[in-house]
Design an enzyme around this catalytic site. Sequence first.
Site, PDB file in Angstrom:
ATOM      1  N   GLU A   1      21.205   2.155 -26.214  1.00 13.24           N
ATOM      2  CA  GLU A   1      22.064   3.144 -25.560  1.00 13.24           C
ATOM      3  C   GLU A   1      22.806   2.532 -24.391  1.00 13.24           C
ATOM      4  O   GLU A   1      24.030   2.666 -24.258  1.00 13.24           O
ATOM      5  CB  GLU A   1      21.214   4.324 -25.091  1.00 13.24           C
ATOM      6  CG  GLU A   1      21.998   5.431 -24.429  1.00 13.24           C
ATOM      7  CD  GLU A   1      22.842   6.198 -25.426  1.00 13.24           C
ATOM      8  OE1 GLU A   1      24.071   5.992 -25.401  1.00 13.24           O
ATOM      9  OE2 GLU A   1      22.296   6.966 -26.216  1.00 13.24           O
TER      10      GLU A   1
ATOM     11  N   ASP B   1      26.930   1.880 -24.089  1.00 15.34           N
ATOM     12  CA  ASP B   1      27.725   2.532 -23.050  1.00 15.34           C
ATOM     13  C   ASP B   1      28.457   1.515 -22.186  1.00 15.34           C
ATOM     14  O   ASP B   1      29.662   1.636 -21.930  1.00 15.34           O
ATOM     15  CB  ASP B   1      26.819   3.391 -22.164  1.00 15.34           C
ATOM     16  CG  ASP B   1      26.226   4.578 -22.903  1.00 15.34           C
ATOM     17  OD1 ASP B   1      26.599   4.809 -24.061  1.00 15.34           O
ATOM     18  OD2 ASP B   1      25.387   5.271 -22.317  1.00 15.34           O
TER      19      ASP B   1
ATOM     20  N   SER C   1      27.301   9.274 -28.119  1.00 12.00           N
ATOM     21  CA  SER C   1      27.073   8.376 -26.985  1.00 12.00           C
ATOM     22  C   SER C   1      28.037   7.201 -27.022  1.00 12.00           C
ATOM     23  O   SER C   1      28.167   6.481 -26.029  1.00 12.00           O
ATOM     24  CB  SER C   1      25.633   7.862 -26.992  1.00 12.00           C
ATOM     25  OG  SER C   1      25.353   7.233 -28.224  1.00 12.00           O
TER      26      SER C   1
END
Length: 605
Positions: free
Chosen positions: A299, A303, A515
């Site tokens: 994650e 990002d 995401s």
Amino acid sequence: MRTLITWCALALAAVVSAAPAKECAHKVKESIPPPRLWVKERPAPKDLTIELRIALPQPNFFELERHLYEVSDPFHERYGQHLSKEEVEALVTPHPESIHSVNEWLASHGLTESALTRSPANDWVRVKVPISLAEKMLDTEYHVWRHTKDDNYIVRTTSYSLPENLHEHIDLVQPTTLFSTLRGMDTTFRFSQDTPAPLSADAPPINIPSASGGKVDASCNTTITISCIQQLYNAVGFKPSGKNGNQIGITGYLEQFANIADLQSFYADQRPDALNSSFKFISVKGGLNNQSIEEAGAEANLDVQFAFGLTHPIPGTFYSTAGRPPFKPDVLTPTNTNEPYTDWLDFVLSHPNPPQSISTSYADDEQTVPESFAKRACNGFAQLGARGVSLMFSSGDGGVGDGDSDPATQQCFTNDGRNKTQFVPLFPPACPFVTSVGGTVHVPETAVFFSGGGFSNLVGVYILSFVSQFLNKLPKGTYAGLFNPKGRAIPDVAAQADFFRIFLSGRIISIGGTSAASPTFAGIVALLNDARLSKKLPSLGFLNPLLYAIGANFPKGFNDITIGNNPGCGTPGFNATKGWDPVTGLGTPNFGVLKDIVTGPLARF
């Protein structure tokens, strides 16, 4: 529940005159049914330390909200005149009587000023206490609860009380009835350890009229890179300053670490001009910066690599917030309150110059969040918006059913004891003061099937025209009772959300999820801010009034997505349609058009 008698403060005038205190009975402040899929295991350890967060009323918040909408409305004369940190704090400061009454209550339990931590506006008080004292203060009993689906544990209660005369001086106390377990929005079922197979180099480009040069590399249909985003969203050739005060931020939770070695590999692969540059790391409440290649977070890497790769050389910040929910019963972690995003919110509100564009890829089922807590968290996001900060949140990766669904029927049920079948939106994406980002896939773009969307059950409508237009097109009776047509509608916008090429632990992998969409859209916003700041214009701040104004008056600012749907809860979900829809919002950004709009007809000041 037992009735507890405790000392409670008199009115401020009486206290000042040194009148004696009087006894005051507790009265229930908040109570919820036993939450669905959570079972009570045993009493919480009495010596476990928790940090109580006490919210004092913000009597002038309505005035802050008025300021927020005026400075965020591109047709208002005050557009762009963001408030200072001090001006915002003055508008959320509690009445002195509330501060004094809460102080007296805490002191009656031996909690003096040295034990307390206050927000800059004094609207939050935090204090660490053992469970035994928390139970006495709140006339309650804490238990260890287990989630039957994922075997997670949490320490909570389903009801708590306060001295009756404190009810007007305290909005809420947590952790008590908040059963949310913050999670990342990466779609792990799409996660692949294999390097995506590239298309033949001689495959012809895809004709996309809104793209840079009207064409997009064919490989972007199966593998998304920085170049694909620049082409698809008409940003090729724009070079941000990097020296005009512009910043972009990424929030990290759940021990997700952004690995710098992986970032350098990503830059070498997709953004060679950014090689040897990095990001600013900020630890929140002890958040770590583990750079072991084995501990790299999918994650966090996703990002950071796309948000900072898209916006180089704009300075980037990665916030690592400590606290990995849920509580493990064999490890008594004193700081684990399971509310890490509000810890981050407290932190960033206390700083004078936060990044102007911030993306968060974490959320949870709205129905696990008490309305009182949702309101106060939203109020915090509003404070940042009034200061000129744009907040993006992933809309979710479960279509209309991001909540706990029955494995056999895939139906979703309410968490209020009724077990009513109902769609489940996410929070904080459903907060009205943030921008919720849904997902698309492929070139030409269609809605990705997992794009979170729907209607809040806690927050009312504030973009009436777009929502009503969509609802008017729905066949009568569609999903009757499954969603709240008067609720805040999400998402607001969308961006690519699958087949992103990133580096993780030294390897190239393909990953997807909203995401991916949120940091991508946040990167576009950071580029727009850069164009504005270079012209001495203020940052965009709270985006939604601007986005919907553009949607209504400059429709070419967004690429309308009209194909696809977001199934969930045993249904096909909603359809992407012309105009706004609860799958892809207004659509995906056309940076070139948006840049001309926000530096031209809607520039102001």
